[in-house]
Design a protein around this motif. Structure first.
Motif, PDB file in Angstrom:
ATOM      1  N   PHE A  49       0.852  -1.180   0.000  1.00  0.00           N
ATOM      2  CA  PHE A  49       0.000   0.000   0.000  1.00  0.00           C
ATOM      3  C   PHE A  49       0.891   1.234   0.000  1.00  0.00           C
ATOM      4  O   PHE A  49       1.731   1.396   0.881  1.00  0.00           O
ATOM      5  N   VAL A  50       0.702   2.082  -0.994  1.00  0.00           N
ATOM      6  CA  VAL A  50       1.423   3.345  -1.102  1.00  0.00           C
ATOM      7  C   VAL A  50       0.408   4.420  -0.719  1.00  0.00           C
ATOM      8  O   VAL A  50      -0.589   4.621  -1.415  1.00  0.00           O
ATOM      9  N   SER A  51       0.651   5.089   0.401  1.00  0.00           N
ATOM     10  CA  SER A  51      -0.310   6.038   0.950  1.00  0.00           C
ATOM     11  C   SER A  51      -0.090   7.440   0.385  1.00  0.00           C
ATOM     12  O   SER A  51       0.901   8.107   0.701  1.00  0.00           O
ATOM     13  N   VAL A  52      -1.035   7.867  -0.446  1.00  0.00           N
ATOM     14  CA  VAL A  52      -0.984   9.190  -1.052  1.00  0.00           C
ATOM     15  C   VAL A  52      -1.536  10.199  -0.050  1.00  0.00           C
ATOM     16  O   VAL A  52      -2.619   9.995   0.502  1.00  0.00           O
ATOM     17  N   PRO A  53      -0.812  11.280   0.211  1.00  0.00           N
ATOM     18  CA  PRO A  53      -1.313  12.275   1.160  1.00  0.00           C
ATOM     19  C   PRO A  53      -2.637  12.894   0.706  1.00  0.00           C
ATOM     20  O   PRO A  53      -2.830  13.189  -0.461  1.00  0.00           O
ATOM     21  N   LYS A  55      -5.161  15.929   0.409  1.00  0.00           N
ATOM     22  CA  LYS A  55      -4.884  17.353   0.194  1.00  0.00           C
ATOM     23  C   LYS A  55      -5.416  18.246   1.319  1.00  0.00           C
ATOM     24  O   LYS A  55      -4.935  19.342   1.503  1.00  0.00           O
ATOM     25  N   THR A  56      -6.414  17.760   2.068  1.00  0.00           N
ATOM     26  CA  THR A  56      -7.025  18.622   3.079  1.00  0.00           C
ATOM     27  C   THR A  56      -6.936  18.096   4.509  1.00  0.00           C
ATOM     28  O   THR A  56      -7.037  18.875   5.442  1.00  0.00           O
ATOM     29  N   LYS A  57      -6.791  16.793   4.679  1.00  0.00           N
ATOM     30  CA  LYS A  57      -6.785  16.204   6.022  1.00  0.00           C
ATOM     31  C   LYS A  57      -5.498  15.414   6.234  1.00  0.00           C
ATOM     32  O   LYS A  57      -5.370  14.293   5.752  1.00  0.00           O
ATOM     33  N   PRO A  58      -4.526  15.955   6.961  1.00  0.00           N
ATOM     34  CA  PRO A  58      -3.302  15.186   7.228  1.00  0.00           C
ATOM     35  C   PRO A  58      -3.629  13.871   7.927  1.00  0.00           C
ATOM     36  O   PRO A  58      -4.567  13.780   8.722  1.00  0.00           O
ATOM     37  N   HIS A  59      -2.845  12.846   7.636  1.00  0.00           N
ATOM     38  CA  HIS A  59      -3.067  11.510   8.187  1.00  0.00           C
ATOM     39  C   HIS A  59      -1.718  10.902   8.549  1.00  0.00           C
ATOM     40  O   HIS A  59      -0.722  11.155   7.870  1.00  0.00           O
ATOM     41  N   HIS A  60      -1.697  10.065   9.575  1.00  0.00           N
ATOM     42  CA  HIS A  60      -0.433   9.467  10.027  1.00  0.00           C
ATOM     43  C   HIS A  60       0.262   8.630   8.961  1.00  0.00           C
ATOM     44  O   HIS A  60       1.469   8.407   9.021  1.00  0.00           O
ATOM     45  N   SER A  61      -0.473   8.183   7.957  1.00  0.00           N
ATOM     46  CA  SER A  61       0.128   7.328   6.932  1.00  0.00           C
ATOM     47  C   SER A  61       0.616   8.095   5.707  1.00  0.00           C
ATOM     48  O   SER A  61       1.191   7.494   4.796  1.00  0.00           O
ATOM     49  N   ASP A  62       0.425   9.400   5.675  1.00  0.00           N
ATOM     50  CA  ASP A  62       0.775  10.189   4.484  1.00  0.00           C
ATOM     51  C   ASP A  62       2.209   9.926   4.016  1.00  0.00           C
ATOM     52  O   ASP A  62       3.158  10.046   4.788  1.00  0.00           O
ATOM     53  N   GLY A  63       2.339   9.532   2.748  1.00  0.00           N
ATOM     54  CA  GLY A  63       3.655   9.328   2.151  1.00  0.00           C
ATOM     55  C   GLY A  63       4.376   8.078   2.596  1.00  0.00           C
ATOM     56  O   GLY A  63       5.560   7.908   2.302  1.00  0.00           O
ATOM     57  N   SER A 114      -4.058  11.979  -8.053  1.00  0.00           N
ATOM     58  CA  SER A 114      -5.112  11.256  -7.341  1.00  0.00           C
ATOM     59  C   SER A 114      -6.478  11.647  -7.872  1.00  0.00           C
ATOM     60  O   SER A 114      -6.745  12.810  -8.168  1.00  0.00           O
ATOM     61  N   VAL A 115      -7.358  10.665  -7.963  1.00  0.00           N
ATOM     62  CA  VAL A 115      -8.747  10.917  -8.356  1.00  0.00           C
ATOM     63  C   VAL A 115      -9.673  10.770  -7.161  1.00  0.00           C
ATOM     64  O   VAL A 115     -10.890  10.786  -7.304  1.00  0.00           O
ATOM     65  N   SER A 116      -9.120  10.647  -5.968  1.00  0.00           N
ATOM     66  CA  SER A 116      -9.926  10.483  -4.771  1.00  0.00           C
ATOM     67  C   SER A 116     -10.810  11.692  -4.552  1.00  0.00           C
ATOM     68  O   SER A 116     -10.400  12.838  -4.722  1.00  0.00           O
ATOM     69  N   GLU A 117     -12.054  11.427  -4.147  1.00  0.00           N
ATOM     70  CA  GLU A 117     -12.982  12.503  -3.813  1.00  0.00           C
ATOM     71  C   GLU A 117     -12.659  13.077  -2.441  1.00  0.00           C
ATOM     72  O   GLU A 117     -13.222  14.067  -2.021  1.00  0.00           O
ATOM     73  N   TRP A 118     -11.786  12.440  -1.710  1.00  0.00           N
ATOM     74  CA  TRP A 118     -11.498  12.825  -0.329  1.00  0.00           C
ATOM     75  C   TRP A 118     -10.281  13.720  -0.212  1.00  0.00           C
ATOM     76  O   TRP A 118      -9.805  13.990   0.857  1.00  0.00           O
ATOM     77  N   ASN A 119      -9.688  14.176  -1.304  1.00  0.00           N
ATOM     78  CA  ASN A 119      -8.483  14.989  -1.171  1.00  0.00           C
ATOM     79  C   ASN A 119      -8.663  16.404  -1.575  1.00  0.00           C
ATOM     80  O   ASN A 119      -9.488  17.021  -1.899  1.00  0.00           O
TER      81      ASN A 119
END
Length: 119
Positions: A49-53, A55-63, A114-119
């Motif tokens: 799993f490659v964790s893409v950061p 864009k709006t909510k930082p996460h512990h897995s970013d990068g 990224s095409v995520s709707e969550w970023n």
């Protein structure tokens, strides 16, 4: 186009490898993928799993890049608001192995595509 994505992404040192590159599902603290990808992940020896950061909510897995043996991967189904069934793979599980942090510039490049709707 119909999906022809039925084989693992690569073979390394004789092991079948599936790679998922995505923004994590922050609310569930998990990676997700479409239900039709589960069989392919289960048939691989390892899932990366490659964790893409986000864009709006930082996460512990970013990068970060993780690996798990598919035979030990815990997962569950999740129904989205629009009725799709997704597979959720918790990031914090006993056999999920953190491998390394990506270079910040590389992580940002992935975020750009990224095409995520969550970023």
């Amino acid at each position: 186009f119909p999906s022809h994505d039925i084989q693992e992404d690569m073979i390394a040192e004789g092991k079948k490898i599936e790679v998922k590159t995505q923004v994590p599902f922050v609310i569930k603290d998990a990676f997700t993928f479409k239900e039709n990808q589960l069989k392919k992940c289960r048939q691989a020896d390892y899932v990366y799993f490659v964790s893409v950061p986000n864009k709006t909510k930082p996460h512990h897995s970013d990068g970060k890049v993780y690996r798990i043996a598919s035979s030990k991967m815990m997962y569950s189904s999740y129904r989205t608001k629009d009725g799709r069934t997704m597979i959720t793979v918790p990031i914090k599980q006993p056999d999920m192995e953190f491998l390394f942090n990506m270079d910040y510039a590389d992580a940002c490049t992935l975020q750009k595509y990224s095409v995520s709707e969550w970023n």
